[in-house]
Design an enzyme around this catalytic site. Sequence first.
Site, PDB file in Angstrom:
ATOM      1  N   HIS A  63       0.872  -1.240   0.043  1.00  0.00           N
ATOM      2  CA  HIS A  63      -0.090   0.101  -0.123  1.00  0.00           C
ATOM      3  C   HIS A  63       0.906   1.307   0.061  1.00  0.00           C
ATOM      4  CE1 HIS A  63      -3.187   2.849   0.974  1.00  0.00           C
ATOM      5  NE2 HIS A  63      -2.748   3.259   1.747  1.00  0.00           N
TER       6      HIS A  63
ATOM      7  N   ASP B 172      -7.656   1.390   2.452  1.00  0.00           N
ATOM      8  CA  ASP B 172      -7.132   2.543   3.656  1.00  0.00           C
ATOM      9  C   ASP B 172      -7.792   3.795   3.492  1.00  0.00           C
ATOM     10  OD1 ASP B 172      -5.499   3.658   5.591  1.00  0.00           O
ATOM     11  OD2 ASP B 172      -4.309   4.603   4.185  1.00  0.00           O
TER      12      ASP B 172
END
Length: 1000
Positions: A258, A370
């Site tokens: 990420h 996220d």
Amino acid sequence: MHDERKILELRIRRILVEVLRPAVHAPAQRLEVSAHHLDGEPVPASEALARDFTPFQVGDPWGNAWGTTWFRMTARPPASWAGSVLEAVIDLGFTEGRPGMSAEGLAYSAEGSPLKGLHPTNRWLRLTDDYDGSAELTFFLEAAGNPHIEDGLAARELGAGLGAAPIYRLAVADVAVFHQEVAELVLDIEVLSELMGELAEADPRRWDVLYALNRAVAAVDLEDVVGSATAARAELRDVMRSPAVASAHVLTAVGHAHIDTAWLWPLRETERKAVRTASNALDLMRRDPSFVFVMSQAQQLAWIKQNQPQLFRDLQEKAAEGQFVPVAGMWVESDTNLPGGEALARQFVHGKRFVMEEFGTEPRGAWLPDSFGYSGALPQIMALSGSEWFMSQKISWNRTDVFPHSTFLWEGIDGTRVFSHMPPVNTYNGKVTGEELARAVRNFREKGKARHSLLPFGHGNGGGGPTREMLGRAHRFADIEGAPRVRMASPQQFFDDAAADHADPPVWTGEMYLEMHRGVFASHLSTKQGNRRAEHLLRAAEMWATTAAVTAGAPYPYDDLDALWKRVLLFQFHDILPGSSIEWVHREVEEEYAVIAERLEAMIAESLRVLAGEGNVPLVARSAPHDAAGATSAAIDAAPPRDEAAVTIAPHAGGYVLDNGMLRVRIDDAGLVRSVLQTATGREVISPESPANLLQVHPDVPAQWDAWDIDRYYRDSVVELDAATEGMEPFEDGDRIGIRVRRRHHRSTFVQTVALRPGAERVEFGLDVDWHERQTLVKVAFPFPLRATTSSSETQFGFIERPIPENTSWDFERFEICAHRYLQIHEGDVGVALVNDSTYGHDVRRTVSPAGTTTTVHLTILRGPTFPDPRADEGTHSLTYWLVPSAHPADAVAAGYAINSPNRPLTGAGPVGPLVTSHNPAVVVEALKFADDRSGDLIVRLYESTGTRQMASFEWGIPVTEVVENDLLERDVDGRRVLGGEPFAFRPFQIVTLRLRRAI
């Protein structure tokens, strides 16, 4: 027995740390190092390698904040190492424990090709698999001096640009012999130790593992670790081969990293982080055919294609083999609460189209681990883009309420359902440890009904992604007694298996509200204003350019619009638009928003110039969201005569009364609104309990995550700005008449205006702020004499209804909410809306007194967080908001468009009719553009805006041979056609995209 276990565990741990791990790379020899320090921004490798390098020693300083140092490193190993596997081991001075938040490096070959990233948890670089005993081995290393930014950082220059002094020292630069068998032994012991740590003390399996580990370390010859490693591993063979139970949970381990597209680093650094991470993943893919790696943001892939074309071609090859999976269903992992409807749709259009064009496959899901909560409009948008599944993890951060499902159907505001998964491992930076696997099994919500969950693993944010140690753990956990089964596979394989696993999945309806990070609805107002303005200008530019092309033959600016859309979509990343990045990011983005706005205004002006011709008849581009010819306008018409009643202003009890024949507004001697009376009905809009348009200032020091969070406790202290500290005066601005009042709070000043227009049943408020407070929250309050039970907040292509009473913990935690252009409350058929041009944060509270119930709506105006940008929100801001007395959603929708897309006066030769007209005001024309395939067809996007079933017929302002329903990617939807003027049925909040094939 307990003491014996502790002693054995300590002994095993000590030998692992002090004997085995150091033996993985041994013997070692110092590399010969030279360096070149760049004075400014990064340069391509071809340019850097041609520069002069000077001698450099281990221990020397390098790297000012955000600077770059290029190292040339040369190994001259002894002939005695012939036949060995050699690796460089590098420590740039890494900060321990925070991969991605420290220095990073990218190794290049002597020819300038990227080889592999170097990071705090990934410090090795393979130099040769079979040293010939005489070769000189040289590589280059681009080292990024990215500072380690922590909460409370006071050094503002670290967020603003290049710092002055070096912040790192080169700690290790060695060439070493790599011993594969010792590395495998280390992993065996680590995995079995982690497994043992998750088993109950009374479990016989725990003791079997313990004694096997003890035998293994006893077999290690301290004088010949390498030579004894195989014998030590043999002691572990039986416990390693004991299989998992038949009913074991199955974890699909998917490699990913990420990478925040901006956050504690600027956008240009993300371009380099993506290359480092992709290089690491490619190296692992070549070494392990079972490894599957995903990347989820098309923008990052586009940067790799631009900056490292050979690396991009290598990824394309691995994608064809199934090892690299571009799950980039969106342009970036955007915020999903703040972007407008069309922008969120374009995230999917541009993301999926990039992957389809570059990799030949279509992403089938949305990978958003996220983002800070998830809009209830998202399921329909995903489904219309062709996405079949959704993955997130962030809701596991909820502070109070545990999300009740791991795998479920997510139902959006229109009724669309999408198969969804929240990985119960509760992280998107997994390391494939025994603790993570046990946590995933423990948290899995559908036990007894299903047994598949997802494990995204890899160090994120420039930490380098997956490591070879993670892959080694995944292989060992594939089928071992006492743990769930782990397999490495693609996300699609997981979702296919999970869908087969769930005959009747549970359903979650509506938004997924994150019980954290509520402050992002308000942080960095200027960034949010730039986005809002860009969204509406893009809409206007497309509509006017379409009108000019169809009506006057002007060329349609395909490429310019495509490029501008992609920049705006980039800035909607979930740490940019929410206002939670460093100063450098927001300064750069806000400067670019100004350029984007200038370019779009010029594009619109050119379209209007073409349409207006050479005449001089006064015309006006009228705002009407259910019609479209350009901007938000229905048409270009001759300006209508003004026969509305004039606005009057009269002194009253030290204040003023404004009246336009529809509303009578009483303003007291402090410049506060005490009454808004609807003339036709005699209804009072403002509660007698307190004034409206009241600025309220609160301390704003959340427990953590400064720019992200607002804690409910801010309400414990408030200062009301209820005095006209710098005077009050009437003003006239065109046809607007009102009063202006100045206020001061500490170092900041506020100028508020209240005004009416002829013929408009709304009160217009303006606010200019010169803001210089830190850790302070400003809201503006509007109390209404309504016993409202829900609030309706605009979201993409509709609105979200939220309870106002706090009957449950879920309601209690929803104390700050997101609304786009309007928030509306009502009591029966009496209601009111607040519409705005640039803010998103709101809260709605009820109080009860002997006089009745008052429902107060607050707009969150400004904050002053100090991390990660110590100067966030400082400076001048202007915003506008309106009070619209109406309970009908269509009125709020129309006002929301009007305040954000005001009329455009122009001169021209005659009227230009609308290209598209919806004869039902509840059905809004959101977009009008040329089809992206450049066929000459037109694309019209419409949606039902009021949450009710509607029938709508349309009128085309051009000859049309066929109207076909499309998906968001402008592909025909089988069996859905609209012919002529036949009415079309809309379900509540339904989005419909129509392709108009023209008679040319």
